[in-house]
Design a protein around this motif. Structure first.
Motif, PDB file in Angstrom:
ATOM      1  N   THR A 154      47.046 -54.996  47.208  1.00 38.97           N
ATOM      2  CA  THR A 154      46.487 -53.974  46.330  1.00 38.97           C
ATOM      3  C   THR A 154      45.546 -53.035  47.067  1.00 38.97           C
ATOM      4  OG1 THR A 154      44.680 -55.465  45.690  1.00 38.97           O
ATOM      5  CG2 THR A 154      46.674 -55.460  44.306  1.00 38.97           C
ATOM      6  N   ALA A 155      45.269 -53.305  48.326  1.00 35.54           N
ATOM      7  CA  ALA A 155      44.360 -52.461  49.104  1.00 35.54           C
ATOM      8  C   ALA A 155      45.097 -51.250  49.663  1.00 35.54           C
ATOM      9  CB  ALA A 155      43.744 -53.266  50.241  1.00 35.54           C
ATOM     10  N   ALA A 156      44.357 -50.162  49.842  1.00 29.84           N
ATOM     11  CA  ALA A 156      44.895 -48.948  50.454  1.00 29.84           C
ATOM     12  C   ALA A 156      43.971 -48.518  51.578  1.00 29.84           C
ATOM     13  CB  ALA A 156      45.032 -47.840  49.419  1.00 29.84           C
ATOM     14  N   TYR A 157      44.569 -47.861  52.578  1.00 33.89           N
ATOM     15  CA  TYR A 157      43.812 -47.461  53.760  1.00 33.89           C
ATOM     16  C   TYR A 157      44.153 -46.019  54.130  1.00 33.89           C
ATOM     17  CZ  TYR A 157      43.262 -52.522  54.294  1.00 33.89           C
ATOM     18  OH  TYR A 157      42.987 -53.858  54.082  1.00 33.89           O
ATOM     19  N   SER A 158      43.235 -45.383  54.832  1.00 33.67           N
ATOM     20  CA  SER A 158      43.523 -44.089  55.436  1.00 33.67           C
ATOM     21  C   SER A 158      43.737 -44.311  56.924  1.00 33.67           C
ATOM     22  CB  SER A 158      42.382 -43.105  55.189  1.00 33.67           C
ATOM     23  OG  SER A 158      41.171 -43.549  55.790  1.00 33.67           O
ATOM     24  N   VAL A 159      44.802 -43.674  57.460  1.00 31.47           N
ATOM     25  CA  VAL A 159      45.152 -43.850  58.869  1.00 31.47           C
ATOM     26  C   VAL A 159      45.579 -42.498  59.448  1.00 31.47           C
ATOM     27  CG1 VAL A 159      45.934 -46.220  58.479  1.00 31.47           C
ATOM     28  CG2 VAL A 159      47.589 -44.345  58.414  1.00 31.47           C
ATOM     29  N   SER A 160      45.754 -42.465  60.740  1.00 33.72           N
ATOM     30  CA  SER A 160      46.259 -41.263  61.397  1.00 33.72           C
ATOM     31  C   SER A 160      47.632 -40.906  60.836  1.00 33.72           C
ATOM     32  CB  SER A 160      46.368 -41.497  62.906  1.00 33.72           C
ATOM     33  OG  SER A 160      47.108 -40.470  63.521  1.00 33.72           O
ATOM     34  N   ALA A 161      47.849 -39.603  60.602  1.00 33.93           N
ATOM     35  CA  ALA A 161      49.082 -39.151  59.955  1.00 33.93           C
ATOM     36  C   ALA A 161      50.199 -38.826  60.940  1.00 33.93           C
ATOM     37  CB  ALA A 161      48.782 -37.932  59.090  1.00 33.93           C
ATOM     38  N   ALA A 162      50.058 -39.214  62.207  1.00 37.19           N
ATOM     39  CA  ALA A 162      51.040 -38.828  63.222  1.00 37.19           C
ATOM     40  C   ALA A 162      52.454 -39.285  62.875  1.00 37.19           C
ATOM     41  CB  ALA A 162      50.633 -39.383  64.586  1.00 37.19           C
ATOM     42  N   MET A 163      52.594 -40.434  62.213  1.00 31.97           N
ATOM     43  CA  MET A 163      53.928 -40.950  61.916  1.00 31.97           C
ATOM     44  C   MET A 163      54.464 -40.469  60.578  1.00 31.97           C
ATOM     45  SD  MET A 163      53.044 -43.271  59.397  1.00 31.97           S
ATOM     46  CE  MET A 163      51.625 -44.283  58.946  1.00 31.97           C
ATOM     47  N   ALA A 164      53.633 -39.787  59.764  1.00 36.41           N
ATOM     48  CA  ALA A 164      54.027 -39.429  58.402  1.00 36.41           C
ATOM     49  C   ALA A 164      55.198 -38.458  58.354  1.00 36.41           C
ATOM     50  CB  ALA A 164      52.829 -38.842  57.650  1.00 36.41           C
ATOM     51  N   SER A 165      55.206 -37.451  59.233  1.00 34.71           N
ATOM     52  CA  SER A 165      56.283 -36.459  59.191  1.00 34.71           C
ATOM     53  C   SER A 165      57.643 -37.095  59.464  1.00 34.71           C
ATOM     54  CB  SER A 165      56.015 -35.342  60.204  1.00 34.71           C
ATOM     55  OG  SER A 165      55.976 -35.858  61.527  1.00 34.71           O
ATOM     56  N   TYR A 166      57.663 -38.148  60.276  1.00 31.80           N
ATOM     57  CA  TYR A 166      58.921 -38.855  60.526  1.00 31.80           C
ATOM     58  C   TYR A 166      59.395 -39.561  59.259  1.00 31.80           C
ATOM     59  CZ  TYR A 166      57.774 -38.240  65.490  1.00 31.80           C
ATOM     60  OH  TYR A 166      57.469 -37.711  66.724  1.00 31.80           O
ATOM     61  N   VAL A 167      58.494 -40.275  58.620  1.00 23.92           N
ATOM     62  CA  VAL A 167      58.849 -41.035  57.419  1.00 23.92           C
ATOM     63  C   VAL A 167      59.332 -40.109  56.314  1.00 23.92           C
ATOM     64  CG1 VAL A 167      57.980 -42.606  55.644  1.00 23.92           C
ATOM     65  CG2 VAL A 167      57.191 -42.844  58.007  1.00 23.92           C
ATOM     66  N   LEU A 168      58.721 -38.939  56.196  1.00 25.57           N
ATOM     67  CA  LEU A 168      59.047 -38.003  55.133  1.00 25.57           C
ATOM     68  C   LEU A 168      60.255 -37.130  55.451  1.00 25.57           C
ATOM     69  CD1 LEU A 168      55.405 -36.882  54.241  1.00 25.57           C
ATOM     70  CD2 LEU A 168      56.837 -38.513  53.002  1.00 25.57           C
ATOM     71  N   GLY A 169      60.790 -37.245  56.663  1.00 32.52           N
ATOM     72  CA  GLY A 169      61.945 -36.443  57.047  1.00 32.52           C
ATOM     73  C   GLY A 169      63.202 -36.844  56.292  1.00 32.52           C
ATOM     74  N   LYS A 170      64.132 -35.910  56.186  1.00 29.01           N
ATOM     75  CA  LYS A 170      65.393 -36.187  55.511  1.00 29.01           C
ATOM     76  C   LYS A 170      66.244 -37.162  56.327  1.00 29.01           C
ATOM     77  CE  LYS A 170      65.700 -31.806  52.993  1.00 29.01           C
ATOM     78  NZ  LYS A 170      66.537 -30.611  52.722  1.00 29.01           N
ATOM     79  N   ARG A 171      67.182 -37.803  55.667  1.00 34.19           N
ATOM     80  CA  ARG A 171      68.054 -38.782  56.313  1.00 34.19           C
ATOM     81  C   ARG A 171      68.726 -38.187  57.546  1.00 34.19           C
ATOM     82  NH1 ARG A 171      73.187 -38.445  56.040  1.00 34.19           N
ATOM     83  NH2 ARG A 171      74.588 -40.163  56.609  1.00 34.19           N
ATOM     84  N   ALA A 172      69.246 -36.965  57.439  1.00 33.35           N
ATOM     85  CA  ALA A 172      69.978 -36.363  58.551  1.00 33.35           C
ATOM     86  C   ALA A 172      69.092 -36.107  59.763  1.00 33.35           C
ATOM     87  CB  ALA A 172      70.639 -35.057  58.103  1.00 33.35           C
ATOM     88  N   SER A 173      67.772 -36.033  59.543  1.00 34.29           N
ATOM     89  CA  SER A 173      66.871 -35.783  60.672  1.00 34.29           C
ATOM     90  C   SER A 173      66.857 -36.950  61.650  1.00 34.29           C
ATOM     91  CB  SER A 173      65.456 -35.496  60.162  1.00 34.29           C
ATOM     92  OG  SER A 173      64.858 -36.671  59.613  1.00 34.29           O
ATOM     93  N   TRP A 174      67.317 -38.115  61.226  1.00 38.09           N
ATOM     94  CA  TRP A 174      67.341 -39.292  62.093  1.00 38.09           C
ATOM     95  C   TRP A 174      68.647 -39.406  62.875  1.00 38.09           C
ATOM     96  CZ3 TRP A 174      62.998 -41.915  62.834  1.00 38.09           C
ATOM     97  CH2 TRP A 174      61.998 -41.855  61.852  1.00 38.09           C
TER      98      TRP A 174
END
Length: 317
Positions: A154-174
């Motif tokens: 149930t805990a949430a954290y703030s972290v560096s966003a460097a990996m976020a754009s990868y996770v949010l990318g469209k399927r074809a981007s991989w």
């Protein structure tokens, strides 16, 4: 009376004591304690990751292979963009500090982490052992920061966003959607054979029916002299062609609208078979270096191919 050497010893002793007190103050200060409490690796070792799963708007599953990475799909594995995957893992591995921003489930929704929100990222090692499992939420107000929640808590954290754009990318981007697994160098291209027709941007057919060959320092097609800069620009464009997705394995292969053959100095040939334009404006293309047909945007094909008249030198016939 205290001698000179005694004064030096006393002075040095005082300096050492002060330095020790300052060091202890830094170590045990509240800020230092907070910093230590925030130190936490999100991923211990990127090299140990064998599978990646990202679930959300589009589900993505990838697996490490002997020669890189592959994306799992219902009708077979697809080549994944290995450099992108490794950059993503490096970005996750670089997260070494996590600041707690919420401790109960009621606070997750406003961070983009509530039920049905965010994207779940699961990184697994040998035999499916979980190495890292979290949900990615919204970007924080602070630049370069994103919210995450370790899965199952149930805990949430703030972290560096460097990996976020990868996770949010469209399927074809991989996906590795390059037309060639080993793109040819322009200097190695000896002949270009192109036959067929496609519709141009103005709707009129662009007709191709020629073989362009190197001749000394220049290029010719039959008796016509070609502009070396233009034809080498076309060879470069053909070498760097990239689709926007792979076609399903079950899709019927259409008739060839344009055939392209690139003949190299070592005797090898590379071939593209371009089918008729689809209703969505793309072309299905088969490459001699790919097992699966891919879709190529119309603009990319129109920019890559040149008719013989577009390639002739200014004083050519």
């Amino acid at each position: 009376m205290m001698g000179y050497r005694d004064k030096v010893r006393v002075s040095v002793g005082v300096d050492v004591a002060l330095a020790l007190l300052i060091a202890l103050g830094l170590v045990f200060s509240p800020r230092s304690a907070d910093s230590r409490s925030n130190r936490r690796d999100l991923l211990a070792d990127a090299a140990s990751v064998r599978t990646i799963a990202i679930r959300g708007t589009e589900d993505v599953e990838m697996s490490r292979t002997d020669d890189g990475w592959a994306m799992l799909s219902p009708d077979g594995a697809l080549p994944a963009d290995g450099s992108r995957v490794e950059a993503f893992l490096k970005a996750v591995d670089s997260v070494a500090s996590m600041e707690r921003v919420a401790s109960d489930a009621s606070s997750l929704a406003e961070l983009g982490l509530g039920s049905g929100r965010g994207r779940r990222v699961t990184l697994s090692g040998d035999k499916g052992a979980s190495l890292c499992d979290f949900t990615l939420g919204d970007y924080a107000a602070s630049p370069g920061v994103v919210y995450i929640a370790p899965y199952g808590g149930t805990a949430a954290y703030s972290v560096s966003a460097a990996m976020a754009s990868y996770v949010l990318g469209k399927r074809a981007s991989w996906l590795d959607l390059k037309a060639w697994t080993a793109p040819p160098s322009v200097k190695d291209v000896q002949e270009l054979y192109i036959r067929g027709r496609i519709a141009g941007d103005d709707g009129a057919d662009r007709i191709f029916d020629y073989t362009a060959s190197r001749k000394g320092a220049g290029w010719v097609s039959g008796d016509a002299e070609l502009d070396a800069y233009r034809i080498e620009a076309m060879a470069r464009a053909l070498s760097s062609l990239r689709g926007d997705d792979y076609a399903p394995a079950s899709e019927a292969v259409g008739a060839t609208a344009v055939a392209v053959e690139i003949r190299l100095s070592d005797g090898r040939s590379l071939r593209l078979d371009v089918e008729d334009r689809r209703e969505d404006g793309r072309y299905a293309v088969a490459s001699s270096q790919r097992d699966r047909r891919f879709y190529l945007p119309a603009w990319a094909l129109n920019e890559a191919l040149r008719t013989i008249d577009e390639l002739k030198a200014a004083d050519g016939s």
